[in-house]
Design a protein around this motif. Structure first.
Motif, mmCIF file in Angstrom:
data_model
loop_
_atom_site.group_PDB
_atom_site.id
_atom_site.type_symbol
_atom_site.label_atom_id
_atom_site.label_comp_id
_atom_site.label_asym_id
_atom_site.label_seq_id
_atom_site.Cartn_x
_atom_site.Cartn_y
_atom_site.Cartn_z
ATOM 1 N N VAL A 40 -1.108 6.238 10.755
ATOM 2 C CA VAL A 40 -0.778 5.607 9.481
ATOM 3 C C VAL A 40 -2.091 5.383 8.739
ATOM 4 O O VAL A 40 -3.100 5.010 9.356
ATOM 5 N N HIS A 41 -2.090 5.614 7.435
ATOM 6 C CA HIS A 41 -3.309 5.452 6.640
ATOM 7 C C HIS A 41 -3.080 4.416 5.542
ATOM 8 O O HIS A 41 -1.996 4.341 4.946
ATOM 9 N N LEU A 42 -4.108 3.652 5.275
ATOM 10 C CA LEU A 42 -4.162 2.755 4.128
ATOM 11 C C LEU A 42 -5.222 3.315 3.193
ATOM 12 O O LEU A 42 -6.383 3.494 3.605
ATOM 13 N N THR A 43 -4.844 3.633 1.962
ATOM 14 C CA THR A 43 -5.789 4.251 1.044
ATOM 15 C C THR A 43 -5.957 3.413 -0.218
ATOM 16 O O THR A 43 -5.014 2.757 -0.677
ATOM 17 N N PHE A 44 -7.167 3.474 -0.757
ATOM 18 C CA PHE A 44 -7.498 2.786 -2.003
ATOM 19 C C PHE A 44 -8.004 3.826 -2.995
ATOM 20 O O PHE A 44 -8.987 4.524 -2.739
ATOM 21 N N HIS A 45 -7.299 3.911 -4.136
ATOM 22 C CA HIS A 45 -7.658 4.908 -5.140
ATOM 23 C C HIS A 45 -7.044 4.495 -6.466
ATOM 24 O O HIS A 45 -5.886 4.066 -6.522
ATOM 25 N N GLY A 46 -7.811 4.586 -7.506
ATOM 26 C CA GLY A 46 -7.290 4.311 -8.838
ATOM 27 C C GLY A 46 -6.816 2.887 -9.034
ATOM 28 O O GLY A 46 -5.864 2.645 -9.781
ATOM 29 N N GLY A 47 -7.456 1.937 -8.353
ATOM 30 C CA GLY A 47 -7.080 0.544 -8.499
ATOM 31 C C GLY A 47 -5.828 0.148 -7.750
ATOM 32 O O GLY A 47 -5.279 -0.943 -7.979
ATOM 33 N N ARG A 48 -5.368 0.992 -6.843
ATOM 34 C CA ARG A 48 -4.169 0.702 -6.063
ATOM 35 C C ARG A 48 -4.459 0.824 -4.570
ATOM 36 O O ARG A 48 -5.345 1.577 -4.152
ATOM 37 N N GLY A 49 -3.685 0.078 -3.785
ATOM 38 C CA GLY A 49 -3.711 0.220 -2.338
ATOM 39 C C GLY A 49 -2.362 0.740 -1.874
ATOM 40 O O GLY A 49 -1.324 0.208 -2.287
ATOM 41 N N ILE A 50 -2.354 1.771 -1.053
ATOM 42 C CA ILE A 50 -1.119 2.408 -0.615
ATOM 43 C C ILE A 50 -1.142 2.562 0.906
ATOM 44 O O ILE A 50 -2.149 2.994 1.478
ATOM 45 N N VAL A 51 -0.041 2.206 1.555
ATOM 46 C CA VAL A 51 0.144 2.490 2.972
ATOM 47 C C VAL A 51 0.921 3.798 3.073
ATOM 48 O O VAL A 51 2.014 3.930 2.524
ATOM 49 N N ASN A 52 0.325 4.763 3.755
ATOM 50 C CA ASN A 52 0.935 6.071 3.918
ATOM 51 C C ASN A 52 1.414 6.227 5.356
ATOM 52 O O ASN A 52 0.604 6.242 6.293
ATOM 53 N N GLY A 84 -2.178 -10.271 -1.218
ATOM 54 C CA GLY A 84 -3.451 -10.746 -1.754
ATOM 55 C C GLY A 84 -4.153 -9.672 -2.558
ATOM 56 O O GLY A 84 -3.682 -8.541 -2.697
ATOM 57 N N ASP A 85 -5.297 -10.036 -3.096
ATOM 58 C CA ASP A 85 -6.065 -9.130 -3.932
ATOM 59 C C ASP A 85 -6.604 -7.958 -3.119
ATOM 60 O O ASP A 85 -6.866 -8.076 -1.915
ATOM 61 N N LEU A 86 -6.812 -6.834 -3.790
ATOM 62 C CA LEU A 86 -7.411 -5.672 -3.154
ATOM 63 C C LEU A 86 -8.902 -5.909 -2.907
ATOM 64 O O LEU A 86 -9.517 -6.765 -3.538
ATOM 65 N N PRO A 87 -9.481 -5.169 -1.970
ATOM 66 C CA PRO A 87 -10.917 -5.332 -1.689
ATOM 67 C C PRO A 87 -11.767 -5.057 -2.927
ATOM 68 O O PRO A 87 -11.492 -4.131 -3.677
ATOM 69 N N ASP A 88 -12.788 -5.863 -3.102
ATOM 70 C CA ASP A 88 -13.710 -5.690 -4.214
ATOM 71 C C ASP A 88 -15.048 -6.313 -3.829
ATOM 72 O O ASP A 88 -15.109 -7.521 -3.581
ATOM 73 N N PRO A 89 -16.110 -5.487 -3.740
ATOM 74 C CA PRO A 89 -16.169 -4.053 -4.020
ATOM 75 C C PRO A 89 -15.471 -3.247 -2.924
ATOM 76 O O PRO A 89 -15.166 -3.778 -1.860
ATOM 77 N N LEU A 90 -15.253 -1.988 -3.210
ATOM 78 C CA LEU A 90 -14.544 -1.134 -2.267
ATOM 79 C C LEU A 90 -15.553 -0.538 -1.284
ATOM 80 O O LEU A 90 -16.040 0.581 -1.447
ATOM 81 N N ASP A 91 -15.857 -1.348 -0.254
ATOM 82 C CA ASP A 91 -16.775 -0.903 0.781
ATOM 83 C C ASP A 91 -16.264 -1.408 2.127
ATOM 84 O O ASP A 91 -15.267 -2.132 2.202
ATOM 85 N N VAL A 92 -16.926 -1.029 3.201
ATOM 86 C CA VAL A 92 -16.446 -1.373 4.540
ATOM 87 C C VAL A 92 -16.352 -2.884 4.753
ATOM 88 O O VAL A 92 -15.326 -3.387 5.236
ATOM 89 N N PRO A 93 -17.374 -3.682 4.424
ATOM 90 C CA PRO A 93 -17.243 -5.130 4.651
ATOM 91 C C PRO A 93 -16.058 -5.748 3.908
ATOM 92 O O PRO A 93 -15.325 -6.574 4.472
ATOM 93 N N SER A 94 -15.837 -5.359 2.659
ATOM 94 C CA SER A 94 -14.731 -5.926 1.892
ATOM 95 C C SER A 94 -13.382 -5.480 2.445
ATOM 96 O O SER A 94 -12.437 -6.279 2.524
ATOM 97 N N VAL A 95 -13.279 -4.224 2.832
ATOM 98 C CA VAL A 95 -12.029 -3.729 3.400
ATOM 99 C C VAL A 95 -11.742 -4.426 4.730
ATOM 100 O O VAL A 95 -10.592 -4.782 5.025
ATOM 101 N N GLU A 96 -12.765 -4.668 5.509
ATOM 102 C CA GLU A 96 -12.543 -5.328 6.792
ATOM 103 C C GLU A 96 -12.082 -6.772 6.602
ATOM 104 O O GLU A 96 -11.203 -7.253 7.347
ATOM 105 N N GLU A 97 -12.616 -7.462 5.620
ATOM 106 C CA GLU A 97 -12.134 -8.811 5.351
ATOM 107 C C GLU A 97 -10.685 -8.783 4.875
ATOM 108 O O GLU A 97 -9.883 -9.660 5.215
ATOM 109 N N TYR A 98 -10.356 -7.785 4.109
ATOM 110 C CA TYR A 98 -8.982 -7.586 3.643
ATOM 111 C C TYR A 98 -8.031 -7.411 4.829
ATOM 112 O O TYR A 98 -6.938 -7.985 4.869
#
Length: 247
Positions: free
Chosen positions: A55-67, A118-132
């Motif tokens: 399963v993938h979680l992707t961030f693109h174009g200001g959206r987060g999608i679970v695939n 909750g809010d999407l990660p910002d900035p879109l980097d590994v530390p922010s995604v991990e906190e998310y």
């Protein structure tokens, strides 16, 4: 139809950049890897994507999608200067986040907020995604870990080419294994076995090795080359020899 020269002979490396950061130790029970892809195409490019049981979680174009796990190949059109940040979950280990059978999202995409409020990660980097991810980190699920280990065993063991071998490994009946995979992986054990056996083809191509297709089909447990070719085409969307030109 004439092929796009940008997909031949590894030409994609001139247009795309890929990075695969590893997760922090506290997230390794759930996350296999992160993947960061950027591209630059003056003309639209049709990117072939061949799935694994992640399963993938992707961030693109200001959206987060679970695939959810895709049962077959897909094509994504890449254009302009852009990129995607992705999270690949270990097979079986998204079930604790989802709180439902992973088969309910197979061949589907859902808004990330349905699983990760909750809010999407910002900035879109590994530390922010991990906190998310940590905001919704579930309790450990021993069954998920067991399933992940079984999938890893399938991936690493070329001799496993039948579901009954997986059932024997788990000490379960075949139908029980099928139900377990639907619950945790999202797709059946037969599909998982076939996908990892076919991976041997792409690995040899990536190493630049010549391939004897008939011999490889027999090595992978196929009754004949025609059966192997049908399976490959179903998974990859093209014949083995057509696909080989990508390398």
């Amino acid at each position: 139809m004439r092929r796009d020269v940008r997909e031949l002979g590894g030409a994609w490396t001139r247009y795309q950049r890929h990075a695969f950061p590893a997760p922090s130790p506290d997230l390794t029970p759930y996350v296999e890897r992160y993947w960061i892809v950027s591209w630059e195409y003056a003309e639209p490019y049709r990117q072939l994507i061949v799935p694994y049981p992640n399963v993938h979680l992707t961030f693109h174009g200001g959206r987060g999608i679970v695939n959810g796990v895709s049962s077959g190949h897909q094509v994504r059109v890449l254009t302009g200067v852009d990129g995607v940040f992705g999270v690949a979950f270990r097979p079986g280990c998204f079930r604790p986040f989802l709180g439902a059978p992973v088969s309910t999202i197979t061949d589907r995409s859902i808004d990330a907020a349905e699983v990760f409020p909750g809010d999407l990660p910002d900035p879109l980097d590994v530390p922010s995604v991990e906190e998310y991810l940590r905001r919704r980190r579930p309790e450990p699920d021993p069954r998920a870990e067991e399933v992940a280990e079984v999938v890893a065993t399938i991936a690493a063991s070329p001799r496993i080419n039948r579901v009954d071998a997986v059932a024997e490994h788990l000490g379960m009946g075949v139908r029980a294994v099928q139900r377990l995979f639907a619950e945790y992986v999202g797709i059946g054990p037969k599909w998982v076995i076939r996908r990892y056996r076919l991976r041997e083809v792409t690995e040899r191509l990536a190493r630049g090795e010549p391939v004897d297709w008939a011999a490889l089909a027999a090595e992978l447990g196929y009754a004949d080359q025609a059966h192997f070719t049908r399976d490959f085409r179903k998974m990859f969307g093209e014949s083995p020899t057509h696909y080989a030109a990508r390398y």
